[in-house]
Design a protein around this motif. Structure first.
Motif, PDB file in Angstrom:
ATOM      1  N   TRP A  94       0.839  -1.202   0.000  1.00 23.27           N
ATOM      2  CA  TRP A  94       0.000   0.000   0.000  1.00 23.27           C
ATOM      3  C   TRP A  94       0.879   1.260   0.000  1.00 23.27           C
ATOM      4  O   TRP A  94       0.538   2.286  -0.582  1.00 23.27           O
ATOM      5  CB  TRP A  94      -0.922   0.010   1.220  1.00 23.27           C
ATOM      6  CG  TRP A  94      -2.385  -0.179   0.913  1.00 23.27           C
ATOM      7  CD1 TRP A  94      -3.188  -1.208   1.315  1.00 23.27           C
ATOM      8  CD2 TRP A  94      -3.227   0.708   0.154  1.00 23.27           C
ATOM      9  NE1 TRP A  94      -4.470  -1.037   0.834  1.00 23.27           N
ATOM     10  CE2 TRP A  94      -4.529   0.142   0.135  1.00 23.27           C
ATOM     11  CE3 TRP A  94      -3.011   1.910  -0.515  1.00 23.27           C
ATOM     12  CZ2 TRP A  94      -5.596   0.745  -0.519  1.00 23.27           C
ATOM     13  CZ3 TRP A  94      -4.090   2.516  -1.171  1.00 23.27           C
ATOM     14  CH2 TRP A  94      -5.365   1.935  -1.174  1.00 23.27           C
ATOM     15  N   SER A  95       2.054   1.183   0.657  1.00 25.36           N
ATOM     16  CA  SER A  95       2.895   2.388   0.745  1.00 25.36           C
ATOM     17  C   SER A  95       3.325   2.842  -0.645  1.00 25.36           C
ATOM     18  O   SER A  95       3.340   4.047  -0.932  1.00 25.36           O
ATOM     19  CB  SER A  95       4.108   2.129   1.637  1.00 25.36           C
ATOM     20  OG  SER A  95       4.835   1.011   1.162  1.00 25.36           O
ATOM     21  N   GLN A  96       3.640   1.899  -1.526  1.00 23.01           N
ATOM     22  CA  GLN A  96       4.044   2.292  -2.891  1.00 23.01           C
ATOM     23  C   GLN A  96       2.852   2.788  -3.694  1.00 23.01           C
ATOM     24  O   GLN A  96       2.956   3.718  -4.481  1.00 23.01           O
ATOM     25  CB  GLN A  96       4.705   1.102  -3.603  1.00 23.01           C
ATOM     26  CG  GLN A  96       6.122   0.842  -3.126  1.00 23.01           C
ATOM     27  CD  GLN A  96       6.778  -0.281  -3.913  1.00 23.01           C
ATOM     28  OE1 GLN A  96       6.470  -0.509  -5.079  1.00 23.01           O
ATOM     29  NE2 GLN A  96       7.690  -0.998  -3.257  1.00 23.01           N
ATOM     30  N   VAL A  97       1.720   2.149  -3.473  1.00 28.41           N
ATOM     31  CA  VAL A  97       0.524   2.575  -4.202  1.00 28.41           C
ATOM     32  C   VAL A  97       0.116   3.982  -3.747  1.00 28.41           C
ATOM     33  O   VAL A  97      -0.228   4.849  -4.563  1.00 28.41           O
ATOM     34  CB  VAL A  97      -0.620   1.560  -3.970  1.00 28.41           C
ATOM     35  CG1 VAL A  97      -1.923   2.061  -4.618  1.00 28.41           C
ATOM     36  CG2 VAL A  97      -0.240   0.199  -4.537  1.00 28.41           C
ATOM     37  N   GLY A  98       0.190   4.222  -2.428  1.00 30.49           N
ATOM     38  CA  GLY A  98      -0.163   5.541  -1.904  1.00 30.49           C
ATOM     39  C   GLY A  98       0.755   6.612  -2.466  1.00 30.49           C
ATOM     40  O   GLY A  98       0.312   7.705  -2.847  1.00 30.49           O
ATOM     41  N   TRP A  99       2.017   6.331  -2.519  1.00 28.69           N
ATOM     42  CA  TRP A  99       2.983   7.288  -3.069  1.00 28.69           C
ATOM     43  C   TRP A  99       2.694   7.559  -4.540  1.00 28.69           C
ATOM     44  O   TRP A  99       2.644   8.715  -4.982  1.00 28.69           O
ATOM     45  CB  TRP A  99       4.403   6.724  -2.886  1.00 28.69           C
ATOM     46  CG  TRP A  99       5.459   7.721  -3.274  1.00 28.69           C
ATOM     47  CD1 TRP A  99       6.075   7.828  -4.486  1.00 28.69           C
ATOM     48  CD2 TRP A  99       5.970   8.772  -2.450  1.00 28.69           C
ATOM     49  NE1 TRP A  99       6.962   8.884  -4.469  1.00 28.69           N
ATOM     50  CE2 TRP A  99       6.915   9.487  -3.229  1.00 28.69           C
ATOM     51  CE3 TRP A  99       5.738   9.196  -1.145  1.00 28.69           C
ATOM     52  CZ2 TRP A  99       7.621  10.579  -2.739  1.00 28.69           C
ATOM     53  CZ3 TRP A  99       6.439  10.284  -0.662  1.00 28.69           C
ATOM     54  CH2 TRP A  99       7.370  10.962  -1.446  1.00 28.69           C
TER      55      TRP A  99
END
Lengths: 275, 164, 773
Positions: free
Chosen positions: C587-592
């Protein structure tokens, strides 16, 4: 809710307190635990000009064996009275009833002397003291000390036998280790004052029965005591519990119901005290 | 008509000048800026203002600040460990959903600490009677009772959980 | 694993258990002043004079005013009321003047120095007095003490008359659901800071957006410069949706003084001036047959609204009672109407349940009356009259009210099983025949209520801007989520509930989700938390917004995985091609990526991981349940103890059973408290006798039982969660169960009805008279 302005003296000894009382006279109020007085101040139903704090006077906080009686300093907290092994053994009625006063926070701060000197007939301890013929010791600024039988101490609603320059310093309760006893408290919420309460000690046919909230002062159920002495059964005697009383009326109970409760609770108290 | 008082609150001692009529709860909230202790009534019935004075539970709305001079007061803010660990009673209230709006909670927790100090293993009835002077309008008390039972069963401090 | 349906402990708690909660009185701004009221000591009087001089002269007093010092005098949302009393007072406690001082001690002293002289007027305290010929008028300009009326429709009168003519049996009775106080542990509180560019208000309210809109219009300040912040709120129970004088006076005086103004109500003031609830008098006729089938019902309500009804809530309460007056029973003919009556008492308005506790009381007492008349077991009478399970949606005969779904026999059978009814009856009969035992009674309440307010138009009728609730889901660059909602919880655990719903739809750990509410500048327009609406409506908004965000997240992840979005799944916060855990995108990469356009596919705009949804339900929901109360009565003192209380609630889908239990238990205890303990009392001179928690018997832990919980689940079709709402059910259902149990215990003495609160004295009188007879 905010108290009105007042001056404040913290007394370090009974003598200091009495000197301050003599100086300020009727404008002064003694403050011990404060659990009767501070709510009145906050509601602005009382406006003394000076509070004399006796809550931390070491020589007013003790529970001592006085031979035939136990001597309790007036500034002893309810908690200390309720937990006292000496009282539990010698005057279990008082220790038990004190454990029913207010709620734990009130018992941690409130004092037996404050409760007695306030003279509220709805309080638990005055009826106990009346039932067991306790003696209240008052001292004045002149240093004179007098002993007042509990039965003569409570004069009328919130009025006691204490003179304006006198202070309650000690409560002497007779040792009654073998006597049967019972404390009955009837209320709708545990934290509330009794609608009616009964403190009873019973030794054979000799009974002491104090009633809570059955008049302007704590009163003895004299007719019941006399009936028992005359050989009546507990049930017969309890039927006279409200004789001669003049109970108050409020949202919880009218006088008729209070009289009924007094008879029921005295009956229960006598039953429990005998068993 | 001012008095000097020296009061220890959660271990920090300070000297302040106060009016004699200042209630301890106002002293705590406004002079010490510890607003965790709440006021819920005028007549010492509700217990929202419960703190410990010298280790014993007390209703700070019915104590004058001058009466606390020279004494040690403990409030809800002083209950958790310096490492953020929750006191067992705090953790019990969290685990058992012993609070909803949270307004009575500091007083309930401090009163419960007082109960357990006297009686580490109270029965349900002893807990209910021990909280007779504290009113909660949200929970119906059942989960508060369970919270105190939880704390009695887990007397060690609890590591801080995931925050909100 | 799905979060919904599990016992998640609350995200709200760490602050509240450490003293880090922030209630309105905890908010501190430099220079804050304190406001206090001078309140009427008379119930009905002309104000002859108000002398402010001494108070104004007190050092530390900044301003003392009366209504004459206000430009706009009419109080919004109130019936014929000014912000401060003008010329006349109409209830004890009515604010007459307001003081602002440097601190609360000086303010309290100044209040004592204001001298008011009155010319007392005759007054009315009950509807009977108010409706008498020649009665004193609370509002002379109105010419009557009836301020609003919904008469019986002629068509319904005719139908019901025919039903009664054909019915083999009928009975009549009266009820009074007495005035009770919500007693939020935090009374009313407000801090207003009107600076050069903006008004900011912190208030203990249930509806920050509604308050903002109202303040803006009353004060003439545009909404972008009027911010209402709802900090932690210490309970509302319906009493914090009203427009009280303090909410307008604090901003006005802040502007006048150029300083922040704070008002914190005392408990005594709270009893005097915060709206209290119920106070309906019912006259009921019921027609039925020998088998206990209900054939017709007439209901006439006199609602005692006090001196200044809260508009339109006060008029809405008996409307809701009317709508729900058939309970969960199929009654062929009903006529229901009401009169709203003015009296010289504190204004009446919503209190937890708001009109439905009165309805459930009516229906559940009526069914027991029929059981008593016919000699049929009260459980059996209920089973014979329940709306059949296959008749939903069910329209009541007398109103445009459509019950969504229900299975009433299932709840009752579950309650009968839970309480072991057959054995309870044996036990009751044994005890009641043994004079050495306490009397025992068993009481039922198979109640239904109306919740999830509401479909389009429902709350608009109550003065709200809409009936929706809102949620905005925003993924942060690190892949965590912030949800802002227009709902305004004050104890319900909504932050936890919404985070659970979002966690399921976003496939994200609940620990990575924060919910924000209660700030009109930073949350989408909302309606507020009342009417058991938040889980069903804000929950639905959160779910739909989360679904939209997750769909876009899948597109981003698919782009990064070079896969088809439809082939993706998200497991424990990791996006992957279904069944291929070897390559994952967290999720952290998708959020970024969602906020970093160079990482996005061409057809996906930056900011796509945000969504705001206003959920509008398609209808009201109708939570229901079956409660069984067992009481023991001391034959000598009349003291009633609730020995056991069994609850079976059906609120559809339960999001968090732990929180649902909390709502039910707390609600049931409030309902028990109405039955046994609580009543606001005024004497014949209009003086309130229950002015503190010493006199008003809100029970503590020592005074009430534990509840034995059960549950059935009949989802609503009106939201995709299936959740009906549970905030008020306990209060609505429990009161009649207790009263039915007491009447059941006293039936052998010929008792058919008993007034609330059922004090020991009341019971003793009955027992005493029975024994004397």
């Amino acid at each position: 809710m905010i108290p009105p302005k007042f001056d404040y003296v913290k007394a370090r000894s009974a003598d200091e307190a009495l000197a301050a009382l003599a100086e300020h006279g009727e404008d002064a109020k003694l403050l011990a635990g404060g659990h009767s007085l501070i709510p009145l101040l906050k509601l602005r139903l009382s406006s003394p000009s000076v509070l004399i704090d006796i809550g931390e006077i070491a020589d007013l906080s003790y529970i001592n064996d006085g031979g035939t009686h136990i001597a309790i300093g007036a500034a002893t907290t309810h908690r200390t009275v309720a937990h006292s092994e000496l009282l539990r053994a010698q005057v279990p009625l008082l220790a038990h009833a004190t454990g029913q006063v207010g709620d734990p926070q009130v018992r941690n701060r409130g004092t037996i002397g404050g409760s007695i000197a306030h003279g509220d007939p709805a309080s638990d301890q005055p009826a106990v003291l009346v039932a067991i013929d306790a003696v209240l010791v008052a001292r004045s600024a002149t240093g004179s000390q007098r002993e007042i039988p509990a039965g003569e101490f409570f004069r009328s609603f919130l009025e006691t036998a204490l003179a304006p320059d006198e202070m309650l310093v000690e409560i002497r309760v007779p040792k009654i280790p073998g006597a049967g006893w019972s404390f009955q408290k009837f209320n709708r919420r545990a934290q509330d004052w009794a609608i009616v309460g009964v403190a009873a000690v019973l030794d054979g046919t000799s009974a002491g029965i104090g009633l809570v909230n059955m008049g302007g002062t704590p009163v003895r159920a004299k007719a019941t005591e006399e009936a028992l002495a005359g050989g009546a059964s507990p049930a017969e005697a309890a039927a006279h519990a409200a004789d001669g009383t003049d109970p108050p009326s409020d949202l919880n109970a009218d006088p008729d119901y209070r009289c009924h409760l007094a008879r029921v609770l005295v009956g229960r108290a006598l039953h429990e005290a005998r068993s | 008509m001012q008095r000097e008082v020296t009061i220890s609150v959660n271990g920090a001692t300070r000297t302040d000048t106060v009016e004699p009529r200042l209630l301890l709860v106002h002293y705590l909230r406004e002079q010490r800026r510890l607003t965790g202790t709440h006021i819920g009534c005028d007549t010492s019935n509700c217990g929202a203002c419960t703190v410990l004075i010298d280790g014993l539970s007390a209703k700070s709305c019915t104590v004058l600040a001058v009466q606390a001079d020279g004494h040690e007061v403990s409030t809800i803010e002083g209950l958790a460990g310096s490492d953020g660990s929750f006191h067992p009673v705090q953790e019990g209230f969290r685990q058992c959903h012993g609070l909803q709006c949270g307004y009575c909670t500091p007083g309930m927790i401090m009163a419960s600490v007082g109960i357990l100090a006297d009686n580490p293993h109270p029965s349900e009835s002893e807990i209910r009677m021990g909280l007779e002077g504290n009113i909660c309008r949200c929970t119906g008390y059942q989960k508060i009772v369970e919270a105190v039972q939880w704390a009695a069963a887990h007397p060690q401090p609890q590591p801080a959980g995931q925050g909100g | 694993m799905s979060m919904v349906g599990t016992r998640v402990i609350r995200k709200e708690d760490p602050n509240l258990i450490t003293g880090r909660g922030l209630f309105t009185d905890d908010v501190s701004i430099m220079g804050t002043t304190i406001m206090a009221f001078v309140r009427s000591t008379e119930a009905h009087a002309d104000i002859v004079s108000v002398d402010l001089a001494e108070a104004r002269a007190l050092p530390g007093v900044l301003v003392v005013i009366t209504v004459d010092d206000l430009e706009t005098q009419e109080l919004p949302g109130a019936f014929m009321r000014t912000v401060l009393a003008k010329d006349r007072v109409r209830f004890v406690g009515e604010p007459i003047a307001v003081v602002v001082a440097e601190d609360r001690y000086i303010a309290a002293d100044a209040v004592e120095l204001v001298q008011v002289t009155y010319r007392p007027l005759p007054l009315v305290i009950t509807p009977v007095e108010a409706l008498a010929v020649g009665a004193p008028l609370v509002q002379e300009a109105l010419g009557t003490n009836v301020c609003f009326e919904v008469p019986w429709p002629q068509e319904q009168i005719d139908q019901v008359d025919r039903a009664f003519e054909a019915a083999p049996r009928q009975a009549s009775t009266t009820f009074h659901s007495q005035r009770v106080h919500p007693v939020p542990m935090e009374p009313s509180a407000i801090l207003a800071d009107w600076g050069p560019d903006k008004l900011t208000v912190w208030a203990s309210t249930q509806m920050p957006h509604g308050l903002r809109n109202c303040l803006s219009s009353f004060l003439g300040v545009p909404q972008h410069q009027c911010r209402v912040i709802q900090p932690d709120v210490g309970g509302g129970f319906g009493a914090k949706v009203q427009q009280y004088p303090e909410l307008f006076l604090a901003p006005i005086l802040s502007k006048r003084l150029g300083r922040p103004v704070k008002y914190v109500q005392t408990r005594t003031e709270c009893f005097a001036i915060m709206c209290s609830g119920r106070d309906q008098h019912h006259e009921i006729d019921v027609a039925f047959d020998d088998d206990g089938h209900i054939l017709g019902l007439r209901s006439l309500i006199h609602a005692d609204l006090g001196a200044y009804p809260d508009l339109p809530n006060s008029f809405g309460m008996p409307t809701l009672t009317n709508w729900m007056s058939s309970g969960c029973y199929k009654i062929p003919a009903i006529v229901a109407g009401y009169k709203c009556v003015l009296t010289n008492k504190t204004p009446q308005s919503a209190y937890r349940g708001a009109g439905r506790p009165e309805a459930s009381f009516l229906a559940e007492r009526v069914v027991d009356l029929i059981a008593d008349e016919t000699g049929i077991d009260p459980a059996e009478v209920r089973l014979r009259n329940f709306i059949p399970t296959d008749e939903f949606p069910y329209k009541v005969p007398h109103a445009e009210v459509y019950y969504d779904s229900g299975n009433y026999p299932l709840s009752l059978h579950e309650a009968l099983r839970l309480c072991d009814y057959e054995n309870l009856k044996v036990e009751r009969d044994r005890r009641n025949a043994d004079a050495s035992e306490k009397l025992m009674g068993i009481g039922f309440s198979t109640w239904v209520e109306i919740a999830a307010f509401g479909p389009r138009g429902a709350l608009e009728g109550f003065g709200h801007i809409g009936s929706y609730e809102s949620a905005q889901v925003k993924i942060q660059p690190d892949g965590t989520a912030i949800i802002a909602t227009g709902a305004s919880p004050h104890g319900q655990g909504t932050h936890t509930t919404l985070a659970m719903i979002a966690a399921d739809e976003l496939h994200m750990s609940i620990d990575n989700i924060t919910v924000r509410s209660g700030d009109t500048d930073t949350t989408p327009q909302g309606v507020g938390t009342m009417g058991s609406r938040t889980a069903a409506i804000a929950g639905e908004a959160t779910k739909q917004a989360s679904i939209k965000v997750f769909q876009n997240a899948c597109k981003i992840a698919a782009h990064m995985l070079e896969a088809n979005p439809d082939d993706l799944e998200c497991v424990d916060g990791l996006f992957q091609v279904k069944g291929v855990p070897s390559k994952t995108i967290p999720w952290s990469q998708v959020g970024w990526a969602g906020l970093s356009p160079t990482l996005l596919p061409d057809d996906i705009p930056a900011g796509c991981l945000e969504s705001t949804v206003f959920a509008e339900p398609t209808g009201f929901t109708y939570p229901a349940g079956a409660y069984v109360c067992v009481v023991g009565i001391d034959r000598d003192t009349g003291h009633v103890e609730v020995e056991k209380f069994y609850s079976v609630d059906d609120c559809g889908t339960v999001i968090n059973p732990l929180l649902a239990e909390g709502q039910v238990q707390g609600g049931i205890i409030q309902g028990i408290a109405q039955a046994l303990f609580e009543e606001m009392v005024w004497d014949s001179a209009g003086q309130p006798l229950t002015t503190t928690l010493m006199d008003y018997l809100a029970p503590a832990a020592s005074d009430v039982p534990s509840i034995i919980d059960g549950r059935t689940n009949t989802p609503t079709p009106h939201n995709s969660l299936g959740a009906k709402g549970i905030g008020e059910s306990g209060t609505i259902g429990s009161t009649p169960a207790v009263v039915n149990a007491v009447v059941n215990a006293l039936a052998q003495y010929g008792v058919k009805n008993i007034a609330m609160p059922i004090s020991p004295q009341r019971v003793w009188r009955i027992l005493n008279q029975a024994q004397g007879a």
